[in-house]
Design an enzyme around this catalytic site. Structure first.
Site, PDB file in Angstrom:
ATOM      1  N   SER A  35      12.535  15.128   8.962  1.00 42.86           N
ATOM      2  CA  SER A  35      12.308  14.858   7.549  1.00 42.86           C
ATOM      3  C   SER A  35      12.844  15.976   6.664  1.00 42.86           C
ATOM      4  O   SER A  35      12.985  17.124   7.091  1.00 42.86           O
ATOM      5  CB  SER A  35      10.797  14.697   7.311  1.00 42.86           C
ATOM      6  OG  SER A  35      10.480  14.692   5.949  1.00 42.86           O
ATOM      7  N   GLY A  36      13.096  15.626   5.392  1.00 43.91           N
ATOM      8  CA  GLY A  36      13.440  16.613   4.388  1.00 43.91           C
ATOM      9  C   GLY A  36      12.228  17.187   3.692  1.00 43.91           C
ATOM     10  O   GLY A  36      12.378  18.008   2.781  1.00 43.91           O
ATOM     11  N   ASP A  37      11.049  16.769   4.098  1.00 40.82           N
ATOM     12  CA  ASP A  37       9.814  17.282   3.502  1.00 40.82           C
ATOM     13  C   ASP A  37       8.745  17.272   4.588  1.00 40.82           C
ATOM     14  O   ASP A  37       9.066  17.204   5.775  1.00 40.82           O
ATOM     15  CB  ASP A  37       9.420  16.438   2.276  1.00 40.82           C
ATOM     16  CG  ASP A  37       8.703  17.255   1.207  1.00 40.82           C
ATOM     17  OD1 ASP A  37       7.767  17.999   1.572  1.00 40.82           O
ATOM     18  OD2 ASP A  37       9.063  17.154   0.034  1.00 40.82           O
ATOM     19  N   ASP A  38       7.472  17.337   4.205  1.00 42.16           N
ATOM     20  CA  ASP A  38       6.402  17.394   5.197  1.00 42.16           C
ATOM     21  C   ASP A  38       6.427  16.171   6.109  1.00 42.16           C
ATOM     22  O   ASP A  38       6.580  15.044   5.641  1.00 42.16           O
ATOM     23  CB  ASP A  38       5.047  17.468   4.491  1.00 42.16           C
ATOM     24  CG  ASP A  38       4.948  18.662   3.553  1.00 42.16           C
ATOM     25  OD1 ASP A  38       5.377  19.761   3.950  1.00 42.16           O
ATOM     26  OD2 ASP A  38       4.454  18.482   2.429  1.00 42.16           O
TER      27      ASP A  38
ATOM     28  N   SER B 199      11.290  19.706  10.636  1.00 42.99           N
ATOM     29  CA  SER B 199      11.398  19.760   9.177  1.00 42.99           C
ATOM     30  C   SER B 199      11.646  21.217   8.758  1.00 42.99           C
ATOM     31  O   SER B 199      10.709  21.952   8.469  1.00 42.99           O
ATOM     32  CB  SER B 199      10.125  19.226   8.512  1.00 42.99           C
ATOM     33  OG  SER B 199      10.276  19.229   7.106  1.00 42.99           O
TER      34      SER B 199
END
Length: 482
Positions: A261-264, A295
């Protein structure tokens, strides 16, 4: 259970190997199931409920060419099948092919099932994305002050909903949205892939989610939720592509998920500042187990920062994180109010991390300037045990709020191998209080080491939450129409 550095290497290699084996077995099993379907066989899977009626999207004019919009076909099918809600419910089967569609809404006592070769392609025509009002616990959209685009698969005020498949794919085609977001061209907040609101008894399982415009899975104001066997993939620099975000929900189980992912990878939420405080719906009784996360710029599990309805009784275990910024992050701020308490984490295997433990009480984002500066969050009862990490830059950065310290922190049986270019200070602590036992490298003075004569094991509840007592049923459907 004692962990060592050798163990974590083995665990990471084992995890990768298991993922490969599972993928191969899934493909082989799916092929045999597909062959039976083509011969008029049976489709079999496990679900919280089985259905008495079943239909295919092709029965409603669906076209699987990746170019023709199927938004009307999806909604027509679901509207038709909703008549069976009081007669055993219904299943909508999505055959192999590429099905372009905008947002559509589910119904109660309903199953959406994706064939292993089915791909839902999210439309890039904004006219196929209705706009909703902001969530009441947030007060505004996240990308813009106005409303938000309806999620691709959406539902509200539903009961007994299953979104599943034979590892079929939902592709959000997010690059279109990310570009417009970065250029400031969006009037409304980007859509999510799956969102269910004010709903009860929800299963989301055995799917691959790709390139979401923003968050992937967002159950909100809902209860009795199982998210199981989900693979989520997004570029690691894609904006706000959180994996699974339970938000003001009760009794949730997230297990056996693989997220890049690009976030949490998982972000636990419950509303934003004065809006979340007024709405007052906590997230509680959450189980997270067997999560694998990659991530590089965010956390494997985040608690907050929008936690103004409260977060309580979160139990996470068997967590593997690789090349991830932090393992568990608590983020909050003055104005959030509420609490994050009774958090239990055990059996984490981590490799190549910026931080293992990260807590911050100075998260800057606010919905507006109307938040109450006297609304201070309570962070207490945070328990970590049985943790092994390698190639770590900073063991922990724990920063509470001046005059509002984070208390009741416990860490036991933690071994952190520092990177060759690690920071000289392994721990950075302020406005926190707690105890540690068997933690390497030695923690800061604010986390008092109990010493070898007083070995402490941090808490992890032994009771069973109601969501773990949910029993799945073996469902079987004759698929003559495929």
């Amino acid at each position: 259970m004692e962990f060592s550095r050798t163990h974590v290497r083995a665990q990471v290699l084992k995890t990768v190997s298991v993922l490969v084996v599972v993928a191969l077995l899934s493909l082989r099993g799916a092929e045999s199931r597909r062959a039976r379907i083509q011969q008029g066989g049976f489709l079999k899977y496990r679900a919280i409920n089985c259905r008495s009626h079943s239909a295919s999207l092709t029965d409603f004019g669906g076209v699987a060419d990746g170019k023709t919009s199927n938004t009307k076909a999806f909604q027509a099918a679901i509207d038709k099948l909703s008549q069976y809600a009081s007669d055993g419910g219904a299943q909508l089967y999505i055959p192999a092919g590429k099905w372009l569609t905008g947002s559509f809404s589910l119904t109660s006592h309903f199953t959406l099932y994706l064939d292993k070769d089915a791909v839902l392609l999210a439309s890039q025509d904004m006219n196929e994305w209705p706009v909703l009002k902001p969530l009441p616990s947030y007060g505004r959209g996240r990308d813009a002050a106005a409303g938000r685009y309806t999620s691709l698969i959406f539902g509200t005020n539903l009961t007994d909903v299953v979104v599943t498949g034979d590892n079929g794919t939902i592709d959000g085609q997010g690059a279109f949205w990310w570009t417009n977001f970065h250029r400031g061209k969006l009037k409304y907040t980007r859509p999510y892939l799956i969102e269910l609101m004010f709903s009860d008894n929800v299963q989301i399982s055995n799917l691959t989610l790709l390139n979401s415009p923003s968050w992937n899975v967002h159950p909100v104001y809902s209860s009795n939720i199982v998210v199981q066997g989900i693979t989520i993939i997004a570029p690691v620099k894609s904006p706000n592509t959180d994996g699974i975000n339970p938000d003001s929900c009760t009794n949730i189980r997230i297990e056996d998920c693989y997220i890049v992912s690009g976030d949490d990878c998982i972000a636990v939420k419950s509303g934003w500042d004065e809006y979340g405080i007024a709405f007052g719906w906590p997230t509680k009784q959450l189980v997270i187990r067997r999560l694998t996360c990659i991530s590089p710029y965010s956390a494997a599990i985040a608690l907050g920062s929008e936690m103004s309805g409260g977060i309580q009784d979160v139990r996470a275990e068997d967590i593997v994180a690789i090349q991830t910024e932090s393992a568990v992050r608590i983020k909050t701020a003055i104005g959030r109010g509420a609490y994050v308490k009774d958090i239990y984490v055990k059996k984490m295997s981590l490799h190549t991390m910026k931080w293992v433990f990260l807590m911050s009480g100075n998260y800057k984002a606010h919905p507006d300037n109307k938040y109450d500066p006297n609304a201070l969050p309570v962070i207490q009862g945070i328990n970590y045990r049985d943790v092994v990490a390698e190639n770590v830059t900073v063991a922990g950065r724990l920063e509470g709020i001046s005059g509002d310290p984070f208390t009741g922190i416990c860490m036991s049986n933690v071994t952190i191998g520092m990177a060759s270019k690690a920071k000289k200070m392994s721990w950075r602590c302020s406005d926190v209080a707690g105890i540690t036992s068997g933690v390497t490298p030695p923690p800061c003075d604010l986390l008092a080491d109990q010493g070898p004569e007083k070995i402490t094991t941090c808490d992890f509840p032994e009771d069973t939450l109601p969501i773990d007592m949910l029993e799945f049923k073996e469902c079987s459907y004759r698929m003559d129409y495929v």
